[in-house]
Design an enzyme around this catalytic site. Structure first.
Site, PDB file in Angstrom:
ATOM      1  N   CYS A 237      17.960   9.609  34.350  1.00 46.48           N
ATOM      2  CA  CYS A 237      18.422   8.218  34.142  1.00 46.48           C
ATOM      3  C   CYS A 237      18.652   8.072  32.646  1.00 46.48           C
ATOM      4  O   CYS A 237      17.928   7.361  31.956  1.00 46.48           O
ATOM      5  CB  CYS A 237      17.394   7.218  34.628  1.00 46.48           C
ATOM      6  SG  CYS A 237      16.818   7.472  36.324  1.00 46.48           S
ATOM      7  N   ALA A 238      19.679   8.745  32.142  1.00 43.55           N
ATOM      8  CA  ALA A 238      19.805   8.977  30.701  1.00 43.55           C
ATOM      9  C   ALA A 238      20.146   7.732  29.891  1.00 43.55           C
ATOM     10  O   ALA A 238      19.823   7.653  28.712  1.00 43.55           O
ATOM     11  CB  ALA A 238      20.851  10.064  30.448  1.00 43.55           C
ATOM     12  N   GLY A 242      19.134   8.335  24.235  1.00 39.62           N
ATOM     13  CA  GLY A 242      18.209   8.524  23.116  1.00 39.62           C
ATOM     14  C   GLY A 242      17.207   9.641  23.361  1.00 39.62           C
ATOM     15  O   GLY A 242      16.945  10.468  22.472  1.00 39.62           O
ATOM     16  N   CYS A 361       8.944   1.610  30.968  1.00 37.99           N
ATOM     17  CA  CYS A 361       8.493   0.760  29.855  1.00 37.99           C
ATOM     18  C   CYS A 361       7.936  -0.532  30.463  1.00 37.99           C
ATOM     19  O   CYS A 361       8.304  -1.627  30.078  1.00 37.99           O
ATOM     20  CB  CYS A 361       9.604   0.500  28.848  1.00 37.99           C
ATOM     21  SG  CYS A 361      11.164  -0.040  29.553  1.00 37.99           S
TER      22      CYS A 361
END
Length: 425
Positions: A237-238, A242, A361
């Site tokens: 899930c690029a 980053g 996150c």
């Protein structure tokens, strides 16, 4: 400050309070349509509206009769200046009309005794209840209050092109902003942290590809992937890539990295960053979903597969305070289905002896430990590899146990979670 600046701030805030899209995108549109605003005025507008979003429940409590009442954007701006920034009515009087002066006196006089814990924490009830169950009252309040602060600006030094020592000494020598302390990050070996959120996009170190903006927690994730030279790595899930770029630097530009994402736009942004980076081992590929047929030929091929999963983002509230008002409990439940599905598909890409890394996150157990534990139950051919052991092997002095668990008040990063699984057969 003047009356027009207050008016424009309230107009932008009113738009953001609809919670119909990301606050940063709406703010960008607003500033593009108000190019007459200078740097200081833009900073005032941005800091004020973000300040209101961080403290919205508290400020609603001091501007309305009840928590259910819709707060007026103009009153919220006033309340932020008076109750959070600590400005006096006398300071503001020259720019207020008679009605606003009345509001100011009422706001200043409003008692804040007997506020519920969720209001003190400035989050929705459902989110507070989950944090309370996970962390207990004292730590849950501390976590929420740590999100009232603006995040520092973290940079990752691209070690393909520069060393942290050289970049750090140059940035410290160039620093002219008062109180902008620039230091090495405490955990990431390639990170630099600065207190002021400067516009790095035009700095020569950035345009030459020697630095990238990246939170230290996100940098640590690439060390948890722990890629070795010459390996095959998938960033499933690029996004804008980053972590793919950080992994490429760790691999010293050897091996092969596939950056997969469903968004062509995000991968296009990665293309721009890739040109600056000096990496030649990274290949971006758009996929229709985690079940795209073209992934089949890659089953069992990868030494490392990173799943930085779509999540609520509730660990990033220092940067994205609007998320705590936009996200719902139902959103989290829907994300759980997606997280489980993506992780299961990514497992098929992992070769025997390879590793699968799951990350979010988020602060919520529902998106973190619960997903990791359910995955292990459903996939007996995988075992958990303790995160603290992987980091210790790379001389990173950070021990949060079997899982990587980062919290703003403890680590100075966004809230992050990661689990590492190894395929045993």
């Amino acid at each position: 400050m003047n009356a027009n600046l207050l008016r424009l701030t309230a107009i932008l805030l009113n738009d953001l309070l609809a919670f119909s899209g990301p606050a940063d995108a709406k703010m960008g549109d607003f500033f593009r349509s108000h190019r007459e605003l200078g740097t200081k005025d833009r900073a005032f507008v941005a800091e004020t509206v973000y300040g209101v979003l961080r403290r919205l429940r508290f400020l609603t409590a001091v501007t309305t009769a009840s928590d259910d009442e819709q707060a007026d954007a103009r009153k919220l701006v006033l309340a932020y200046l008076l109750r959070i920034q600590g400005k006096s009515i006398r300071e503001l009087e020259p720019v207020l009309n008679e009605q606003q002066k009345e509001w100011a006196h009422a706001i200043k006089a409003k008692s804040t005794e007997n506020l519920s814990l969720a209001v003190q924490a400035d989050v929705r009830d459902w989110f507070w209840n989950k944090l309370l169950a996970q962390y207990g009252e004292e730590q849950a309040l501390t976590i929420c209050r740590s999100m009232f602060d603006q995040a520092s600006l973290d940079l990752r030094v691209n070690t393909i092109k520069a060393s942290r020592e050289d970049v750090l000494s140059r940035m410290q020598a160039e620093n002219t902003v008062k109180d902008n302390v620039i230091t090495a990050t405490p955990y990431s070996p390639v990170g630099i942290r600065m207190a002021a959120r400067l516009n790095i996009g035009k700095h020569i170190l950035f345009t030459e590809g020697k630095i990238e903006v990246q939170d230290e927690g996100s940098q640590l994730l690439s060390y948890l992937v722990a890629p070795k030279r010459g390996q095959m790595v998938a960033d499933f899930c690029a996004g804008a890539g980053g972590k793919s770029l950080a992994i490429g630097a760790l691999m010293k530009n050897t091996g092969r990295i596939y950056a997969f994402d469903v968004s062509e736009k995000r991968l296009h942004n990665l293309g721009q960053r890739l040109k600056r980076s000096g990496l030649s081992n990274l290949h971006a590929q758009v996929i229709s979903s985690e079940n795209d047929p073209k992934l089949k030929r890659l089953n069992g091929k990868f030494d490392r597969v990173l799943v930085d999963a779509p999540c609520s983002g509730l660990g990033t509230l220092r940067r994205n305070p609007d998320l705590k008002w936009r996200q719902t409990e139902q959103d989290v439940q829907e994300l759980n289905v997606k997280q489980t599905s993506i992780l299961a598909r990514a497992a098929k890409l992992t070769k025997a002896g390879g590793r699968l890394i799951y990350a979010t996150c988020s602060l919520l157990k529902d998106e973190n430990e619960a997903v990791a534990e359910a995955f292990l139950q459903a996939h007996p051919d995988f075992k958990l590899v303790p995160a603290n052991e992987i980091l210790a092997q790379q001389n990173i002095a950070l021990d949060t146990g079997d899982y990587l668990k980062l919290l703003p008040h403890l680590h100075g990063t966004d809230g992050f979670f990661a689990a590492v699984f190894e395929k045993t057969a």
